[in-house]
Design an enzyme around this catalytic site. Structure first.
Site, PDB file in Angstrom:
ATOM      1  N   TYR A  54      37.966  -6.157 -51.411  1.00  0.00           N
ATOM      2  CA  TYR A  54      37.132  -6.478 -52.568  1.00  0.00           C
ATOM      3  C   TYR A  54      36.000  -7.394 -52.106  1.00  0.00           C
ATOM      4  O   TYR A  54      36.222  -8.560 -51.790  1.00  0.00           O
ATOM      5  CB  TYR A  54      37.978  -7.173 -53.642  1.00  0.00           C
ATOM      6  CG  TYR A  54      37.311  -7.265 -55.008  1.00  0.00           C
ATOM      7  CD1 TYR A  54      36.040  -7.819 -55.162  1.00  0.00           C
ATOM      8  CD2 TYR A  54      37.963  -6.817 -56.151  1.00  0.00           C
ATOM      9  CE1 TYR A  54      35.435  -7.903 -56.404  1.00  0.00           C
ATOM     10  CE2 TYR A  54      37.358  -6.909 -57.404  1.00  0.00           C
ATOM     11  CZ  TYR A  54      36.096  -7.448 -57.520  1.00  0.00           C
ATOM     12  OH  TYR A  54      35.500  -7.534 -58.751  1.00  0.00           O
ATOM     13  N   ASP A 112      37.417 -14.902 -64.244  1.00  0.00           N
ATOM     14  CA  ASP A 112      36.821 -14.129 -65.326  1.00  0.00           C
ATOM     15  C   ASP A 112      35.850 -14.940 -66.164  1.00  0.00           C
ATOM     16  O   ASP A 112      36.116 -16.083 -66.539  1.00  0.00           O
ATOM     17  CB  ASP A 112      37.921 -13.570 -66.235  1.00  0.00           C
ATOM     18  CG  ASP A 112      38.778 -12.538 -65.523  1.00  0.00           C
ATOM     19  OD1 ASP A 112      38.222 -11.850 -64.637  1.00  0.00           O
ATOM     20  OD2 ASP A 112      39.974 -12.433 -65.829  1.00  0.00           O
ATOM     21  N   GLU A 146      41.428  -0.471 -61.549  1.00  0.00           N
ATOM     22  CA  GLU A 146      41.785  -1.860 -61.291  1.00  0.00           C
ATOM     23  C   GLU A 146      42.116  -2.470 -62.651  1.00  0.00           C
ATOM     24  O   GLU A 146      41.296  -2.441 -63.572  1.00  0.00           O
ATOM     25  CB  GLU A 146      40.649  -2.625 -60.617  1.00  0.00           C
ATOM     26  CG  GLU A 146      41.085  -4.006 -60.183  1.00  0.00           C
ATOM     27  CD  GLU A 146      39.978  -4.774 -59.482  1.00  0.00           C
ATOM     28  OE1 GLU A 146      40.106  -5.034 -58.279  1.00  0.00           O
ATOM     29  OE2 GLU A 146      38.987  -5.113 -60.140  1.00  0.00           O
TER      30      GLU A 146
END
Length: 269
Positions: free
Chosen positions: A175, A60, A49
């Site tokens: 995911y 993030d 990924e």
């Protein structure tokens, strides 16, 4: 079938789960990034990924934000990332490659151009982090036109209607986010309902489930598989190894190799 479909079939036959590392492309530079990816694959990564450096990554935490900044400060752009992807695919024709990125990186060149380039360099799947499944149709239509699997995030607070939409639309893999918040190797407090989410996704015939966020130890990989996930994704823990060894590439690669070996060993069922 795309490469992710083939991978999960092969792993099931071997009674294994998947270990999937995440790194930002071109961090800290083009050639070292390629060496990092070579090391990940050589030591057991089942798939990749990968992120493109971006100035405002939505999901993030500080570690991956810093990786984005290193690559951007070094002058690397989307074009360099596609060049690196082509180099990876040329050496590794069978490994599944997924991208995790923000919508602006697709909007700027246009979805048509972006997904066409993904097809040209051998990308298998794209997860657009800031587009929920309800608003993703314009992306998924173009992705499928070019044979790219659209991947969606299942958040820890997903209700049944959301789970069903995700299961209907995600391809390649699903995911599953371990917890709310941003990526971090330090925050390893998982949601308490992951087993119920996994059961609900499987009842809805979702694509194989990869659990991510806070996965930093082999024991967490084993726990993900125990709960019924098909594998685990680890990003911040890997990028921390890169960060603390920026001045010593041999040590960086050695530490990465050991980490990936240990994480992959934990996928034996």
């Amino acid at each position: 079938m795309n490469r992710f479909d083939t991978l999960f079939q092969q792993l099931k036959a071997k009674n294994q789960g998947a270990f999937v590392p995440f790194v930002t492309l071109c961090d800290p530079d083009f050639e070292r990034s390629f060496e990092i990816i070579e090391t990940l694959i050589a030591n057991g990564a089942d798939a990749l990924e990968l992120g493109f450096p971006f100035s405002d990554p939505l999901l993030d935490g500080p570690v991956i934000q810093a990786a984005n900044k290193r690559a951007l400060d070094a002058g690397y752009s989307t074009d360099a990332c596609f060049e690196l992807l082509a180099k990876i695919r040329a050496k590794y024709p069978t490994i599944p490659i997924g991208l995790l990125l923000c919508a602006n990186l697709i909007f700027v060149p246009t979805a048509e151009q972006f997904y066409q380039r993904c097809q040209q360099v051998g990308v298998d799947a794209v997860l657009v982090a800031d587009i929920p499944v309800d608003y993703a149709q314009e992306f998924t239509q173009v992705a499928k036109k070019y044979g790219i699997a659209p991947v969606f995030i299942c958040p820890p607070n997903a209700d049944q209607a959301t789970i069903e939409k995700i299961a209907q639309n995600t391809e390649g893999y699903t995911y599953l986010v371990s917890r709310s918040g941003v990526t971090s190797a330090e925050n390893q407090q998982n949601a308490t309902n992951l087993d119920h989410l996994i059961e609900a996704l499987k009842r809805s015939d979702s694509a194989p489930i990869l659990q991510g966020f806070g996965i930093a130890q082999p024991s967490q990989v084993r726990e993900s598989l125990r709960l019924g996930a098909d594998g685990a994704i680890s990003g911040s823990a890997i990028v921390k190894i890169i960060e603390r060894n920026l001045n010593n590439q041999p040590k960086l690669l050695s530490e990465l190799a050991e980490f990936v070996k240990n994480m992959k060993e934990a996928t034996a069922l």
